[in-house]
Write a protein that holds these residues in place. Structure first.
Motif, PDB file in Angstrom:
ATOM      1  N   LEU A  83       2.066  -0.336  -9.719  1.00  0.00           N
ATOM      2  CA  LEU A  83       2.804   0.337  -8.641  1.00  0.00           C
ATOM      3  C   LEU A  83       4.308   0.153  -8.819  1.00  0.00           C
ATOM      4  N   SER A 139      -0.087  -5.396  -7.900  1.00  0.00           N
ATOM      5  CA  SER A 139       0.870  -4.321  -7.605  1.00  0.00           C
ATOM      6  C   SER A 139       1.762  -4.019  -8.806  1.00  0.00           C
ATOM      7  N   ARG A 190       0.808  -1.225   0.000  1.00  0.00           N
ATOM      8  CA  ARG A 190       0.000   0.000   0.000  1.00  0.00           C
ATOM      9  C   ARG A 190       0.837   1.270   0.000  1.00  0.00           C
ATOM     10  N   LEU A 191       2.139   1.120  -0.179  1.00  0.00           N
ATOM     11  CA  LEU A 191       2.980   2.315  -0.285  1.00  0.00           C
ATOM     12  C   LEU A 191       2.751   2.972  -1.644  1.00  0.00           C
ATOM     13  N   ASP A 192       3.143   4.238  -1.758  1.00  0.00           N
ATOM     14  CA  ASP A 192       3.047   4.904  -3.055  1.00  0.00           C
ATOM     15  C   ASP A 192       4.300   4.619  -3.875  1.00  0.00           C
ATOM     16  N   ALA A 193       4.219   4.863  -5.169  1.00  0.00           N
ATOM     17  CA  ALA A 193       5.300   4.504  -6.093  1.00  0.00           C
ATOM     18  C   ALA A 193       6.607   5.201  -5.719  1.00  0.00           C
ATOM     19  N   HIS A 194       6.515   6.436  -5.285  1.00  0.00           N
ATOM     20  CA  HIS A 194       7.731   7.158  -4.929  1.00  0.00           C
ATOM     21  C   HIS A 194       8.463   6.432  -3.788  1.00  0.00           C
ATOM     22  N   THR A 195       7.714   6.072  -2.735  1.00  0.00           N
ATOM     23  CA  THR A 195       8.344   5.386  -1.594  1.00  0.00           C
ATOM     24  C   THR A 195       8.929   4.043  -2.029  1.00  0.00           C
ATOM     25  N   THR A 235      -1.777   3.614   8.532  1.00  0.00           N
ATOM     26  CA  THR A 235      -0.796   2.855   7.754  1.00  0.00           C
ATOM     27  C   THR A 235      -1.467   1.572   7.302  1.00  0.00           C
ATOM     28  N   SER A 236      -0.772   0.847   6.445  1.00  0.00           N
ATOM     29  CA  SER A 236      -1.322  -0.382   5.891  1.00  0.00           C
ATOM     30  C   SER A 236      -1.617  -1.405   6.979  1.00  0.00           C
ATOM     31  N   GLU A 274       5.732   1.772 -12.040  1.00  0.00           N
ATOM     32  CA  GLU A 274       5.856   3.219 -11.863  1.00  0.00           C
ATOM     33  C   GLU A 274       7.055   3.535 -10.963  1.00  0.00           C
ATOM     34  N   ALA A 275       7.215   2.733  -9.917  1.00  0.00           N
ATOM     35  CA  ALA A 275       8.347   2.955  -9.012  1.00  0.00           C
ATOM     36  C   ALA A 275       9.668   2.829  -9.771  1.00  0.00           C
TER      37      ALA A 275
END
Lengths: 554, 554
Positions: free
Chosen positions: B124, B121, B97-102, B529-530, B127-128
């Motif tokens: 995700l 995923s 559930r983190l975003d692509a940047h993280t 958080t997740s 993109e990361a």
């Protein structure tokens, strides 16, 4: 990742000693040890251990010194499993049923600095000390009197003993701060092997090994919180397979006792609601041939090891309501490291088949890294066919540090190929379960065939008149060796006792010819070690003295 | 005794990896993982892990490389807990559930060589990867498709992925011989912290630490053979507190699932006879506010941690037939190392009192060496009075090796005095039980008084209309900080929603004046958080942006 090394915060030594303080915090008001009319709580046991540890230190005992205990399963014996290593010393339990000469050999070999002596073993230890060579430094002695005021004369001991156990408790500091070992590899335990096969050897275990075997033993047997544990296994026998520390880890109740028979066990089970007990197969036999057999109201878990339990004994024990688990270990592994983990689908099998499967030693428990059966010469794994004999080898944290003052003996069994050679002979079944067939020394070689004395014994045990049986080699001019059976019979007035010939015929119907005993000797009782193992070396001597079983045709 | 040193036979590294082969031997025909309509046995899981491990090695992954997994609790995720370290690599689970940047930051920081990507995923992770700096070496990608043939389009992935997980199984060698780590201190796990308080940190655990936490967790929770374990705790969260390895040690059944809500949990419990499950308090809340609440036919053990469970939630959960155990651990301890060990006499107390006691974190489990609450500056133990706040510190085998590429961060919490500083603020009760009061960063300092946001929250949770509550510091020109409460309300049509003033009055009746929130903000839902922890840093930002709660009198 190379920069990530052990640091002080994550590399404190593994040791079971901290379990005691934790038990005092969680179960402080709950019983820890029960002995006749005396009951201690975990708070009291914790406090008493700190006091005794501080007194041991006050007597001049230093880190690495050996402290011996000659006592049965009384609360003091339990407490010393914590107090001695908390004082930094190495705990050396001595079998109370040894003779004075052997005890003197062990005290000299171990260089014991302090001996805790149960009042019933006083004359044994004093005699042992009198047998020490003149220039040997004598250990200090502490007398364990009976907390229940059992008849005893302690006045005459004043000259020999520097105090009683209870005086050490009283004088000790309950705020004593004990130190963790400087390394988890520091020695913690010195146990002399029971000597069924050879001269006693001093097995040394470190804190790490004892920690691993303790947690391993709780998981393998599925012990949950607050069991009621009956001490039918002597703590002087491989530290009661590490359950002194294990019962503290789960805050259980230790039911202590000096000696026992069938009726005593049944009575204690009923009185205290016993849930768990350990014992060699002889204890199972004792339960099922007890004069006052009782079916249990609640199931009692019983863990057995030390010799393969005969199927007939297993069946009789389970029919009373005991749940029997079977495992395997040696003094050199501090406790059981192989267990006959039970498969759910086996419950659907007939009783005799279940007993046959349960008599196997089983699979490695989770604390052991590897287990195998190998050809002793080549080191290659034997076929997993359930019949090819080989030597049982294992490796992992439970294996001892080594034998004390015996680098040669240590190197001989702890080889550079990273295996510990057990000296036990077994087979690996196709399903990956180990079955011990014999000690190396108990294998009989008849006409070039290796035959397992245990297999012959298990047939003898199925004879309805047989109480106990042991088979050893008898010299033979033609065959080299032949099987010689020693048998004790059940006390049953109604049936006629079998003859030697009838026993042989019974075996002939169930065994290959070469495995049938050529000699049968009836005895009222078979000689046993203190832990109930039949002393085959005694029987082997008798068989040897009988001369050749057949006259040479040469 | 000095000659007795570790030897190859007794010093093989502690690791949980061997539990799998043992499970295959003992429980070969029994279910290991169940996921929708797919069931594997322990033999199959063992074989599949060997195949995947061999395929990972074939892809060029070497000892010490990092292999990442972005997946929910499906069988592949379970298997990778064995397969990745069996290939010698370090397992790095990434929160789905983190975003692509993280995710891109983590992939870059970990230098991951291979990423297993669940099909849900895929975008995700792609993109990361597109966010990685141009000259970064890209990891290989393997796609985890859904074994139950859930809707998915894998054709478009051919360009990005070197294969599917199932193709790695098929191509792999079931006879693959994996090596034990060369040292038990070798890294095995890399977990990035959930980032509730600061930038993610890479927590590294070694084989020894994971072994200790695994056996510790089985004993602390009293898990016996063959539990039926429902995977409501994400494995990407601190490896599901080490239960992937633990369930193999006891031959249990892993009920896998992608996502869940209350009705799904109740339905799976009924369908599979679930005996055990873990989850943050938010899972308990989900169970008790589920639209299809069912009382359980058989008790289900539920282990909770991650935040102190509000007493009201505990009571509601237990009333349904769940047996709630409460523990404490951090990503840095690989799982729970403190547990609220239950005293038998507490069963006689009123329900609210039992809940109050169970909300405490408890005592060290047997795998932990020491636990204390200290003054962060002086390092001295705080008074055991249940009220003096201090920092929770611990030491022992469960503590991480350190933070990856962060020697400064490692040294800051793993100090030379052999303590690991947790950053959690707690009190030690007179009975030796720890109670966490807050994260260091969550403590509110109002008029010079330290106040625990958790204590204010637990009062808010007793208000009948409150569903969830979180209290953070709001800047104040006069007091420095004041408590600011964020509250979501229960969906109950019948009662009128309370006002801000009513909430404050409710608190004033139960708390000292300085602890009463000076601000109350109603929200439909609190940011989490997740793993269900409320993200206080988000709320703290909101509170900060609100400006001073009172106007300065200056």
């Amino acid at each position: 990742m190379e920069e990530l090394k052990p640091r002080p915060a994550n590399s404190s030594p593994l040791t079971p000693l901290g379990f005691l303080e934790r038990a005092a915090t969680v179960y402080g008001d709950c019983p820890s040890t029960v002995y006749n009319n005396t009951t201690f709580t975990w708070s009291q046991t914790h406090r008493r251990c700190l006091q005794v540890a501080s007194s041991i230190a006050s007597l001049g005992i230093k880190r690495g010194h050996v402290v011996s205990v000659v006592a049965p399963n009384v609360p003091a014996m339990y407490e010393l499993h914590f107090a001695v290593p908390m004082a930094g010393a190495i705990l050396n339990n001595i079998n109370t049923r040894l003779d004075a000469h052997t005890v003197s050999v062990l005290l000299r070999h171990s260089e014991s600095k302090l001996v805790f002596v149960d009042y019933q073993s006083r004359s044994l230890v004093l005699e042992a000390l009198s047998l020490l060579p003149p220039n040997t430094q004598r250990p200090l002695l502490v007398l364990i009197t009976d907390q229940d005021g059992d008849d005893q004369d302690s006045s005459s001991s004043a000259v020999d003993f520097c105090g009683t156990y209870e005086s050490l408790v009283e004088k000790g500091d309950p705020e004593f701060r004990w130190d963790l070992p400087s390394s988890e590899w520091d020695p913690m335990i010195l146990n002399y092997t029971s000597g069924t096969t050879s001269a006693p050897k001093g097995v040394v275990h470190c804190h790490r090994g004892i920690f691993i075997v303790t947690v391993n033993s709780l998981i393998a047997w599925g012990v949950r919180e607050r069991p009621v544990y009956l001490w039918t296994l002597p703590m002087f026998h491989a530290n009661g397979w590490c359950y002194p520390w294990g019962i503290a880890a789960v805050g259980g109740i230790n039911i202590c006792l000096r000696k026992f028979d069938g009726p005593t066990i049944f009575s204690l089970i009923k009185q205290h609601g016993v849930t768990h007990m350990c014992g060699a197969p002889v204890v199972l036999n004792m339960l099922t041939s007890s004069p006052k057999i009782q079916s249990l109201q609640n199931p009692v878990q019983i863990l057995t090891a030390g010799a393969p339990p005969p199927a007939a004994v297993l069946l009789r024990t389970e029919s009373l309501g005991f749940v029997v688990s079977h495992g395997y270990g040696l003094t050199e592994t501090a406790g059981l490291v192989v267990s006959c983990a039970w498969k759910p689908q086996w419950n659907r099998l007939p009783a005799s088949e279940r007993a046959r499967l349960k008599a196997r030693q089983g699979v490695k428990a989770i604390g052991l890294t590897e287990l195998d059966v190998v050809d002793s010469d080549s080191g290659a794994s034997v076929k997993r066919d359930g019949s090819t004999l080989g030597e049982v080898v294992l490796r992992g944290g439970p294996v001892m540090l080594g034998y004390f003052k015996d680098p040669e003996g240590t190197s001989k069994c702890m080889k550079e190929n990273a295996w510990f050679y057990t000296g036990d002979v077994g087979v690996m079944h196709p399903d990956g379960y180990l079955e011990i067939k014999d000690r190396s020394k108990d294998v009989i070689i008849s006409g070039g065939e290796n035959l397992s004395s245990v297999e012959v014994e298990s047939v003898l045990y199925t004879h309805p008149a047989v109480n106990e049986a042991a088979v050893v080699a008898r010299p033979d001019e033609f065959w080299g060796e032949t099987p010689c059976a020693f048998v004790s019979l059940r006390e049953e007035g109604s049936t006629r006792n079998p003859t030697e010939k009838e026993i042989m015929e019974f075996c002939r119907a169930k065994l290959p010819h070469y495995m049938v005993p050529k000699t049968v000797v009836f005895k009222d009782e078979l000689p046993k070690t203190s832990t109930g193992k039949i002393q085959k070396f005694v029987l082997r001597e008798i068989a040897r003295s009988m001369g050749s079983s057949t006259v040479s045709r040469m």
